[in-house]
Design a protein around this motif. Structure first.
Motif, PDB file in Angstrom:
ATOM      1  N   HIS A   1       0.837  -1.206   0.000  1.00  0.00           N
ATOM      2  CA  HIS A   1       0.000   0.000   0.000  1.00  0.00           C
ATOM      3  C   HIS A   1       0.869   1.251   0.000  1.00  0.00           C
ATOM      4  O   HIS A   1       0.680   2.153  -0.835  1.00  0.00           O
ATOM      5  CB  HIS A   1      -0.926  -0.015   1.225  1.00  0.00           C
ATOM      6  CG  HIS A   1      -1.595   1.279   1.519  1.00  0.00           C
ATOM      7  ND1 HIS A   1      -2.429   1.917   0.623  1.00  0.00           N
ATOM      8  CD2 HIS A   1      -1.549   2.075   2.604  1.00  0.00           C
ATOM      9  CE1 HIS A   1      -2.875   3.040   1.153  1.00  0.00           C
ATOM     10  NE2 HIS A   1      -2.339   3.164   2.358  1.00  0.00           N
ATOM     11  N   GLN A   2       1.821   1.314   0.899  1.00  0.00           N
ATOM     12  CA  GLN A   2       2.687   2.491   0.992  1.00  0.00           C
ATOM     13  C   GLN A   2       3.531   2.676  -0.267  1.00  0.00           C
ATOM     14  O   GLN A   2       3.728   3.798  -0.727  1.00  0.00           O
ATOM     15  CB  GLN A   2       3.589   2.391   2.230  1.00  0.00           C
ATOM     16  CG  GLN A   2       2.839   2.486   3.538  1.00  0.00           C
ATOM     17  CD  GLN A   2       2.094   3.797   3.710  1.00  0.00           C
ATOM     18  OE1 GLN A   2       2.522   4.860   3.262  1.00  0.00           O
ATOM     19  NE2 GLN A   2       0.943   3.740   4.361  1.00  0.00           N
TER      20      GLN A   2
ATOM     21  N   GLY B   1       1.290   6.188  -4.525  1.00  0.00           N
ATOM     22  CA  GLY B   1       1.660   7.295  -5.408  1.00  0.00           C
ATOM     23  C   GLY B   1       1.417   6.982  -6.880  1.00  0.00           C
ATOM     24  O   GLY B   1       1.419   7.879  -7.713  1.00  0.00           O
ATOM     25  N   ALA B   2       1.175   5.704  -7.194  1.00  0.00           N
ATOM     26  CA  ALA B   2       0.932   5.284  -8.578  1.00  0.00           C
ATOM     27  C   ALA B   2      -0.560   5.123  -8.860  1.00  0.00           C
ATOM     28  O   ALA B   2      -0.944   4.466  -9.822  1.00  0.00           O
ATOM     29  CB  ALA B   2       1.664   3.966  -8.859  1.00  0.00           C
ATOM     30  N   GLY B   3      -1.396   5.707  -8.009  1.00  0.00           N
ATOM     31  CA  GLY B   3      -2.837   5.617  -8.224  1.00  0.00           C
ATOM     32  C   GLY B   3      -3.430   4.295  -7.794  1.00  0.00           C
ATOM     33  O   GLY B   3      -4.352   3.788  -8.430  1.00  0.00           O
ATOM     34  N   VAL B   4      -2.908   3.730  -6.713  1.00  0.00           N
ATOM     35  CA  VAL B   4      -3.404   2.464  -6.179  1.00  0.00           C
ATOM     36  C   VAL B   4      -4.012   2.730  -4.803  1.00  0.00           C
ATOM     37  O   VAL B   4      -3.396   3.379  -3.957  1.00  0.00           O
ATOM     38  CB  VAL B   4      -2.275   1.412  -6.063  1.00  0.00           C
ATOM     39  CG1 VAL B   4      -2.798   0.115  -5.454  1.00  0.00           C
ATOM     40  CG2 VAL B   4      -1.644   1.145  -7.432  1.00  0.00           C
TER      41      VAL B   4
ATOM     42  N   THR C   1      -3.022   1.280   7.442  1.00  0.00           N
ATOM     43  CA  THR C   1      -3.502   2.665   7.435  1.00  0.00           C
ATOM     44  C   THR C   1      -4.654   2.874   6.460  1.00  0.00           C
ATOM     45  O   THR C   1      -5.220   3.958   6.421  1.00  0.00           O
ATOM     46  CB  THR C   1      -2.358   3.626   7.070  1.00  0.00           C
ATOM     47  OG1 THR C   1      -1.830   3.265   5.786  1.00  0.00           O
ATOM     48  CG2 THR C   1      -1.242   3.570   8.109  1.00  0.00           C
ATOM     49  N   TYR C   2      -4.994   1.863   5.664  1.00  0.00           N
ATOM     50  CA  TYR C   2      -6.093   1.993   4.713  1.00  0.00           C
ATOM     51  C   TYR C   2      -7.400   1.580   5.388  1.00  0.00           C
ATOM     52  O   TYR C   2      -7.393   0.869   6.394  1.00  0.00           O
ATOM     53  CB  TYR C   2      -5.826   1.182   3.436  1.00  0.00           C
ATOM     54  CG  TYR C   2      -5.458  -0.258   3.674  1.00  0.00           C
ATOM     55  CD1 TYR C   2      -6.442  -1.239   3.833  1.00  0.00           C
ATOM     56  CD2 TYR C   2      -4.129  -0.658   3.732  1.00  0.00           C
ATOM     57  CE1 TYR C   2      -6.109  -2.557   4.047  1.00  0.00           C
ATOM     58  CE2 TYR C   2      -3.789  -1.975   3.944  1.00  0.00           C
ATOM     59  CZ  TYR C   2      -4.779  -2.920   4.097  1.00  0.00           C
ATOM     60  OH  TYR C   2      -4.448  -4.236   4.320  1.00  0.00           O
ATOM     61  N   PRO C   3      -8.550   2.012   4.859  1.00  0.00           N
ATOM     62  CA  PRO C   3      -9.844   1.735   5.497  1.00  0.00           C
ATOM     63  C   PRO C   3     -10.322   0.302   5.255  1.00  0.00           C
ATOM     64  O   PRO C   3      -9.867  -0.377   4.331  1.00  0.00           O
ATOM     65  CB  PRO C   3     -10.792   2.725   4.812  1.00  0.00           C
ATOM     66  CG  PRO C   3     -10.197   2.907   3.449  1.00  0.00           C
ATOM     67  CD  PRO C   3      -8.702   2.836   3.648  1.00  0.00           C
ATOM     68  N   SER C   4     -11.256  -0.129   6.101  1.00  0.00           N
ATOM     69  CA  SER C   4     -11.879  -1.443   5.936  1.00  0.00           C
ATOM     70  C   SER C   4     -13.387  -1.345   6.089  1.00  0.00           C
ATOM     71  O   SER C   4     -13.884  -0.685   7.011  1.00  0.00           O
ATOM     72  CB  SER C   4     -11.366  -2.434   6.984  1.00  0.00           C
ATOM     73  OG  SER C   4     -10.078  -2.880   6.687  1.00  0.00           O
ATOM     74  N   LEU C   5     -14.095  -2.015   5.184  1.00  0.00           N
ATOM     75  CA  LEU C   5     -15.537  -2.160   5.300  1.00  0.00           C
ATOM     76  C   LEU C   5     -15.840  -3.203   6.367  1.00  0.00           C
ATOM     77  O   LEU C   5     -15.101  -4.182   6.516  1.00  0.00           O
ATOM     78  CB  LEU C   5     -16.148  -2.619   3.974  1.00  0.00           C
ATOM     79  CG  LEU C   5     -16.260  -1.575   2.885  1.00  0.00           C
ATOM     80  CD1 LEU C   5     -16.565  -2.224   1.544  1.00  0.00           C
ATOM     81  CD2 LEU C   5     -17.344  -0.566   3.231  1.00  0.00           C
ATOM     82  N   PHE C   6     -16.928  -3.010   7.081  1.00  0.00           N
ATOM     83  CA  PHE C   6     -17.381  -3.958   8.090  1.00  0.00           C
ATOM     84  C   PHE C   6     -18.458  -4.825   7.441  1.00  0.00           C
ATOM     85  O   PHE C   6     -19.528  -4.341   7.087  1.00  0.00           O
ATOM     86  CB  PHE C   6     -17.931  -3.201   9.304  1.00  0.00           C
ATOM     87  CG  PHE C   6     -18.351  -4.093  10.437  1.00  0.00           C
ATOM     88  CD1 PHE C   6     -17.458  -4.985  11.007  1.00  0.00           C
ATOM     89  CD2 PHE C   6     -19.642  -4.026  10.935  1.00  0.00           C
ATOM     90  CE1 PHE C   6     -17.850  -5.804  12.065  1.00  0.00           C
ATOM     91  CE2 PHE C   6     -20.037  -4.833  11.988  1.00  0.00           C
ATOM     92  CZ  PHE C   6     -19.139  -5.720  12.552  1.00  0.00           C
ATOM     93  N   ASP C   7     -18.159  -6.105   7.230  1.00  0.00           N
ATOM     94  CA  ASP C   7     -19.055  -7.022   6.527  1.00  0.00           C
ATOM     95  C   ASP C   7     -19.138  -8.360   7.273  1.00  0.00           C
ATOM     96  O   ASP C   7     -18.655  -9.380   6.775  1.00  0.00           O
ATOM     97  CB  ASP C   7     -18.546  -7.224   5.093  1.00  0.00           C
ATOM     98  CG  ASP C   7     -19.470  -8.075   4.241  1.00  0.00           C
ATOM     99  OD1 ASP C   7     -20.696  -8.055   4.465  1.00  0.00           O
ATOM    100  OD2 ASP C   7     -18.960  -8.765   3.345  1.00  0.00           O
ATOM    101  N   PRO C   8     -19.739  -8.362   8.459  1.00  0.00           N
ATOM    102  CA  PRO C   8     -19.754  -9.592   9.260  1.00  0.00           C
ATOM    103  C   PRO C   8     -20.441 -10.772   8.579  1.00  0.00           C
ATOM    104  O   PRO C   8     -20.106 -11.919   8.853  1.00  0.00           O
ATOM    105  CB  PRO C   8     -20.476  -9.179  10.544  1.00  0.00           C
ATOM    106  CG  PRO C   8     -21.224  -7.946  10.211  1.00  0.00           C
ATOM    107  CD  PRO C   8     -20.460  -7.268   9.109  1.00  0.00           C
TER     108      PRO C   8
END
Length: 191
Positions: free
Chosen positions: A98-99, A103-106, A129-136
């Motif tokens: 991720h890090q 910068g390459a649009g990912v 550091t990226y977000p996560s959806l909550f999908d139990p």
């Protein structure tokens, strides 16, 4: 998770699977048009990729999310649970890629499955550091043909939001980085 909640989650997944199967008329799945490597990675050529899945929901922090906001970016979607030992092992590798590629649009998006919100938040803290959806109930996994029992799994979407690669195992940076770089380098016209 109580036995009744577990039964309800399994029932919901089975009903959703039956509904998706009924809609397909027993025909070919999108993944049947793609190539599977000896190590089980599904890779789809740009002309064989399925239409973008519709993904939206609530992030672990309570805010809303719609995958359409990331259109134009390569999106790496990782299915994980705090109870999953391989998920713990791959978290640092996912964060490293991720890090290295943002910068390459990912963009990266986690999807927390079969879990409680507090356990999921505790797991993420200090790891990614990226977000996560909550999908139990693992409903989002069904849109990707990722069985709820194949956690962890990672899906790479091209810039048009179509499924380019599906990895149904824990990932390591040396495996994931070249895949993400390859999809990110694709000409925009083919996305």
């Amino acid at each position: 998770m109580t036995p009744w909640r577990a039964l309800a989650a399994v029932t919901a997944a089975l009903v959703a699977t039956a509904a998706l199967t009924g809609c397909s008329g027993g025909g070919e799945k999108w993944s049947d048009r793609c190539d599977t490597t000896p190590d089980g990675i599904i890779q789809c050529a740009p002309d064989k990729r399925p239409a973008p899945p519709k993904i939206s929901g609530e992030l672990l922090d309570g805010t809303g999310y719609d995958i359409g906001t990331d259109r134009g970016k390569v999106v790496v979607v990782n299915f994980w649970g705090s109870w999953c030992a391989p998920c713990r092992a791959e978290a640092a590798d996912l964060e490293a890629v991720h890090q290295a590629t943002k910068g390459a649009g990912v963009a990266f998006l986690g999807v927390n499955v079969q879990d409680g919100r507090d356990a999921a938040k505790a797991f993420e803290r200090g790891r990614v550091t990226y977000p996560s959806l909550f999908d139990p109930a693992s409903r989002i996994a069904l849109a990707f043909e990722v069985p709820p029992n194949s956690t962890p799994a990672t899906v790479v979407l091209d810039r048009a939001g179509r499924i380019a690669v599906v990895i149904r195992q824990a990932v390591r940076e040396p495996m994931l980085r070249p895949i993400v770089d390859r999809v990110a380098a694709e000409p925009t016209a083919s996305s």
